[in-house]
Structures are given as C-alpha cells and as structure tokens.
Write a protein that holds these residues in place. Structure first.
Motif, PDB file in Angstrom:
ATOM      1  N   PRO A 187       0.871  -1.033  -0.011  1.00  0.00           N
ATOM      2  CA  PRO A 187      -0.134  -0.108   0.111  1.00  0.00           C
ATOM      3  C   PRO A 187       0.915   1.303  -0.104  1.00  0.00           C
ATOM      4  CG  PRO A 187      -0.570  -1.531   1.749  1.00  0.00           C
ATOM      5  CD  PRO A 187       0.686  -1.895   1.275  1.00  0.00           C
ATOM      6  N   ASP A 188       0.306   2.446  -0.706  1.00  0.00           N
ATOM      7  CA  ASP A 188       1.062   3.837  -0.455  1.00  0.00           C
ATOM      8  C   ASP A 188       0.627   4.215   0.679  1.00  0.00           C
ATOM      9  OD1 ASP A 188       2.192   5.986  -1.034  1.00  0.00           O
ATOM     10  OD2 ASP A 188       1.207   6.509  -2.838  1.00  0.00           O
ATOM     11  N   SER A 189       1.535   4.514   1.869  1.00  0.00           N
ATOM     12  CA  SER A 189       1.241   4.893   2.946  1.00  0.00           C
ATOM     13  C   SER A 189       0.910   6.560   2.865  1.00  0.00           C
ATOM     14  CB  SER A 189       2.462   4.822   3.947  1.00  0.00           C
ATOM     15  OG  SER A 189       3.593   5.344   3.333  1.00  0.00           O
ATOM     16  N   SER A 190       1.586   7.209   1.757  1.00  0.00           N
ATOM     17  CA  SER A 190       1.235   8.515   1.664  1.00  0.00           C
ATOM     18  C   SER A 190      -0.121   8.787   0.997  1.00  0.00           C
ATOM     19  CB  SER A 190       2.372   9.210   0.783  1.00  0.00           C
ATOM     20  OG  SER A 190       2.282   8.537  -0.349  1.00  0.00           O
ATOM     21  N   ALA A 191      -0.885   7.757   0.284  1.00  0.00           N
ATOM     22  CA  ALA A 191      -2.007   8.200  -0.153  1.00  0.00           C
ATOM     23  C   ALA A 191      -3.186   8.275   0.664  1.00  0.00           C
ATOM     24  CB  ALA A 191      -2.401   6.766  -1.051  1.00  0.00           C
ATOM     25  N   LYS A 192      -4.061   9.144   0.444  1.00  0.00           N
ATOM     26  CA  LYS A 192      -5.208   9.556   1.219  1.00  0.00           C
ATOM     27  C   LYS A 192      -6.040   8.201   0.985  1.00  0.00           C
ATOM     28  CE  LYS A 192      -4.957  14.643   0.622  1.00  0.00           C
ATOM     29  NZ  LYS A 192      -5.479  15.810   0.412  1.00  0.00           N
ATOM     30  N   GLU A 193      -6.840   8.264   2.231  1.00  0.00           N
ATOM     31  CA  GLU A 193      -7.855   7.127   2.210  1.00  0.00           C
ATOM     32  C   GLU A 193      -8.797   6.682   1.007  1.00  0.00           C
ATOM     33  OE1 GLU A 193     -10.869   7.103   5.710  1.00  0.00           O
ATOM     34  OE2 GLU A 193      -9.006   6.212   6.496  1.00  0.00           O
ATOM     35  N   THR A 194      -9.063   8.106   0.484  1.00  0.00           N
ATOM     36  CA  THR A 194     -10.060   8.306  -0.978  1.00  0.00           C
ATOM     37  C   THR A 194      -9.218   8.109  -2.030  1.00  0.00           C
ATOM     38  OG1 THR A 194      -9.994  10.588  -0.740  1.00  0.00           O
ATOM     39  CG2 THR A 194     -11.764   9.592   0.326  1.00  0.00           C
ATOM     40  N   GLY A 195      -7.816   8.372  -2.069  1.00  0.00           N
ATOM     41  CA  GLY A 195      -6.977   8.264  -3.200  1.00  0.00           C
ATOM     42  C   GLY A 195      -6.787   6.686  -3.820  1.00  0.00           C
ATOM     43  N   LYS A 196      -6.196   6.645  -4.745  1.00  0.00           N
ATOM     44  CA  LYS A 196      -6.000   5.249  -5.619  1.00  0.00           C
ATOM     45  C   LYS A 196      -4.940   4.815  -4.764  1.00  0.00           C
ATOM     46  CE  LYS A 196      -5.511   2.857  -9.694  1.00  0.00           C
ATOM     47  NZ  LYS A 196      -5.302   3.022 -11.362  1.00  0.00           N
ATOM     48  N   PRO A 197      -4.757   3.476  -4.317  1.00  0.00           N
ATOM     49  CA  PRO A 197      -3.436   2.970  -3.704  1.00  0.00           C
ATOM     50  C   PRO A 197      -2.601   2.474  -4.687  1.00  0.00           C
ATOM     51  CG  PRO A 197      -5.752   1.891  -2.919  1.00  0.00           C
ATOM     52  CD  PRO A 197      -6.094   2.861  -3.903  1.00  0.00           C
ATOM     53  N   ASP A 198      -1.506   2.847  -4.627  1.00  0.00           N
ATOM     54  CA  ASP A 198      -0.461   2.774  -5.660  1.00  0.00           C
ATOM     55  C   ASP A 198      -0.339   1.015  -6.195  1.00  0.00           C
ATOM     56  OD1 ASP A 198       0.934   1.308  -3.314  1.00  0.00           O
ATOM     57  OD2 ASP A 198       2.925   2.493  -4.131  1.00  0.00           O
ATOM     58  N   PHE A 199      -0.737   0.247  -5.080  1.00  0.00           N
ATOM     59  CA  PHE A 199      -0.638  -1.221  -5.595  1.00  0.00           C
ATOM     60  C   PHE A 199      -1.626  -1.483  -6.684  1.00  0.00           C
ATOM     61  CE2 PHE A 199      -2.686  -1.258  -1.466  1.00  0.00           C
ATOM     62  CZ  PHE A 199      -4.097  -1.441  -1.829  1.00  0.00           C
ATOM     63  N   LEU A 200      -2.702  -0.774  -7.063  1.00  0.00           N
ATOM     64  CA  LEU A 200      -3.699  -1.166  -8.015  1.00  0.00           C
ATOM     65  C   LEU A 200      -3.250  -0.501  -9.338  1.00  0.00           C
ATOM     66  CD1 LEU A 200      -6.991  -0.300  -6.232  1.00  0.00           C
ATOM     67  CD2 LEU A 200      -5.761  -2.415  -6.387  1.00  0.00           C
ATOM     68  N   ASP A 201      -2.029   0.006  -9.345  1.00  0.00           N
ATOM     69  CA  ASP A 201      -1.418   0.572 -10.595  1.00  0.00           C
ATOM     70  C   ASP A 201      -0.571  -0.789 -11.451  1.00  0.00           C
ATOM     71  OD1 ASP A 201      -2.480   2.969 -10.658  1.00  0.00           O
ATOM     72  OD2 ASP A 201      -0.582   3.754  -9.244  1.00  0.00           O
ATOM     73  N   LYS A 202      -0.615  -0.872 -12.463  1.00  0.00           N
ATOM     74  CA  LYS A 202       0.008  -1.714 -13.233  1.00  0.00           C
ATOM     75  C   LYS A 202       1.525  -1.424 -13.392  1.00  0.00           C
ATOM     76  CE  LYS A 202      -3.767  -4.165 -15.963  1.00  0.00           C
ATOM     77  NZ  LYS A 202      -4.231  -4.615 -17.187  1.00  0.00           N
ATOM     78  N   ARG A 203       2.249  -2.295 -13.403  1.00  0.00           N
ATOM     79  CA  ARG A 203       3.749  -2.161 -13.535  1.00  0.00           C
ATOM     80  C   ARG A 203       4.514  -3.281 -14.312  1.00  0.00           C
ATOM     81  NH1 ARG A 203       6.556  -3.573  -7.988  1.00  0.00           N
ATOM     82  NH2 ARG A 203       6.025  -5.743  -7.758  1.00  0.00           N
ATOM     83  N   GLU A 204       5.294  -2.966 -15.125  1.00  0.00           N
ATOM     84  CA  GLU A 204       6.109  -4.131 -15.870  1.00  0.00           C
ATOM     85  C   GLU A 204       6.987  -4.924 -15.021  1.00  0.00           C
ATOM     86  OE1 GLU A 204       5.591  -4.782 -18.995  1.00  0.00           O
ATOM     87  OE2 GLU A 204       4.063  -2.992 -19.489  1.00  0.00           O
ATOM     88  N   THR A 205       7.126  -6.309 -14.958  1.00  0.00           N
ATOM     89  CA  THR A 205       8.148  -7.114 -14.217  1.00  0.00           C
ATOM     90  C   THR A 205       8.506  -8.009 -15.167  1.00  0.00           C
ATOM     91  OG1 THR A 205       6.549  -6.660 -12.534  1.00  0.00           O
ATOM     92  CG2 THR A 205       8.123  -8.373 -12.266  1.00  0.00           C
ATOM     93  N   ASP A 206       9.940  -8.202 -15.056  1.00  0.00           N
ATOM     94  CA  ASP A 206      10.712  -9.343 -15.663  1.00  0.00           C
ATOM     95  C   ASP A 206      10.319 -10.657 -14.869  1.00  0.00           C
ATOM     96  OD1 ASP A 206      11.831  -7.661 -17.433  1.00  0.00           O
ATOM     97  OD2 ASP A 206      13.542  -7.259 -16.131  1.00  0.00           O
ATOM     98  N   ARG A 207       9.779 -11.583 -15.726  1.00  0.00           N
ATOM     99  CA  ARG A 207       9.755 -12.875 -15.024  1.00  0.00           C
ATOM    100  C   ARG A 207      10.605 -14.066 -16.049  1.00  0.00           C
ATOM    101  NH1 ARG A 207       3.603 -14.900 -14.306  1.00  0.00           N
ATOM    102  NH2 ARG A 207       3.880 -13.685 -12.457  1.00  0.00           N
ATOM    103  N   PRO A 208      11.277 -14.739 -15.294  1.00  0.00           N
ATOM    104  CA  PRO A 208      12.040 -15.641 -15.951  1.00  0.00           C
ATOM    105  C   PRO A 208      11.304 -16.884 -16.526  1.00  0.00           C
ATOM    106  CG  PRO A 208      12.795 -15.558 -13.581  1.00  0.00           C
ATOM    107  CD  PRO A 208      11.520 -14.714 -13.756  1.00  0.00           C
ATOM    108  N   SER A 209      11.852 -17.442 -17.540  1.00  0.00           N
ATOM    109  CA  SER A 209      11.131 -18.440 -18.305  1.00  0.00           C
ATOM    110  C   SER A 209      10.703 -19.888 -17.366  1.00  0.00           C
ATOM    111  CB  SER A 209      11.927 -19.033 -19.502  1.00  0.00           C
ATOM    112  OG  SER A 209      13.147 -19.788 -19.038  1.00  0.00           O
TER     113      SER A 209
END
Length: 222
Positions: A12-34
């Motif tokens: 969770p984004d500790s700096s986000a307000k209660e009514t703001g969008k939590p940062d863990f709901l944003d997509k990100r690019e991640t490397d994944r091994p085969s």
C-alpha cells in the motif's frame, strides 16, 4: 526466453489518502524468468538440500513445483479492483453493515516463503451501492496469492474496497497462523496473529469498531 508481464505493486502507498487510489492497484512491468529457468532453480535448491534431483521421486518435482507456484502465486496476475467493478444500487434502502466473515485463505510469508493459513472478516457500510458477496472473498484471495505479511494483506484488502466502492467505511480483521513460527525459529505451533484496520466511519467512531468485532465474535460463538 524471458517473459515481460504486467503486474501489480505489492505494498500500500502509505502517503495516499484514504479516498486516493492505492499505488498497488497500478500496473507495472515486471521481468519474469522462463519456465525452464524456474525449473532449473528448483533443481538447484534440491541439490542444495543434499538430495539428488535425478532420483526417481524427484525427477518431476521441478515441473510440479513451478506448476504449484503458478497457482499459489496467481494473485500477481490479477487486479483485485476489477473484481469489485460491478455494483448494485437496488438494495431496498439497506444502508447498514455488510459483513462477510470467516473467509478462509492460504498465503505465503514474504520472509521465508512458508504458508500463512487463516481467516479474514471483512465489513463495510454501503454508500448507496453494494457488491456481490463473493467478490469480497475474491479480493482477499487475490492478495493472499502473493508473497505477504499479514499486516500488508489487511491493509490492502481495506484500501481496495474503500477506493473502489467508496463506502462510508471499511473494517477488516484477519486471524492467521504463520508456519514461519510453527515450523522454524521458536517453533510455537498453534499461536495465532490478529490484525485489523479501519477506514471512514469505523475509524471515526470507536463504537462502530466495537459493533464490527462483536458481530464477528458473537456469530462465531466466541
């Protein structure tokens, strides 16, 4: 061949307000091994334990472990907010607490990658709309199927419901046994960890917290 997947941040984004969008709901690019690299890593761990990955009983273990990991950690590929996307406004004027209790879950400790087994109790006070009850359990399941701490899991469930449904408040309580305490270290089997978090009216009015906890405990007979 390495795969690039779309994933969701974990904390969770500790700096986000209660009514703001939590940062863990944003997509990100991640490397994944085969898959082949993952299976090779399992074989290395089998050798590290002192066993022989080529013996009959372990020959197919790397494939089985990778397949199991796909299931146990499938929450990284899912967006919990999407599970709450469909809501209902025809509730015949109902505006009191909605409580889904005793939601069973299995997760894994991010420190030792051993199981966390427990139950979640999730309540919210609607603000004109409700969501299907199974969707609440689904949100718990998605976050549980990631490497976790119990504290983060509790916060993530509450923040997601607060952000998507915008209710008057959310209450989440999680009770779990951690195998990192039962199987290693101090080896205390049967000990339970309890965490809770509250948003909105539950945070503003302690009596609402008490009502939530009382409903959870009374309906369980303890």
């Amino acid at each position: 061949m390495d795969a690039i997947i779309k994933n969701f941040p974990h904390r969770p984004d500790s700096s986000a307000k209660e009514t703001g969008k939590p940062d863990f709901l944003d997509k990100r690019e991640t490397d994944r091994p085969s898959r082949e690299e993952a299976e090779a890593a399992v074989r290395t761990l089998l050798r590290w334990t002192g066993d022989d990955p080529e013996r009959e009983g372990l020959r197919e273990t790397p494939q089985r472990v990778v397949k199991a990991f796909e299931e146990m950690f499938g929450g990284y590929d899912l967006c919990p907010a999407e599970e709450l996307g469909r809501t209902f406004e025809e509730v015949a004027g109902y505006d009191d607490l909605v409580l889904v209790k005793d939601i069973p879950f299995h997760s894994h400790c991010e420190h030792h990658m051993v199981p966390i087994v427990g139950k979640a109790h999730v309540g919210y006070l609607p603000n004109g709309k409700v969501v299907g009850l199974s969707k609440i359990a689904r949100v718990v399941d998605i976050f549980a199927r990631r490497l976790q701490t119990q504290e983060a899991l509790t916060a993530q469930v509450a923040a997601t419901i607060q952000h998507v449904l915008d209710p008057l408040g959310v209450a989440v309580m999680i009770e779990a046994e951690h195998m990192c305490m039962a199987m290693r270290g101090i080896r205390k089997q049967g000990s339970t960890t309890l965490t809770s978090t509250f948003t909105g009216i539950f945070k503003e009015k302690p009596e609402e917290q008490v009502r939530f906890v009382t409903m959870v405990r009374d309906s369980r007979g303890g």
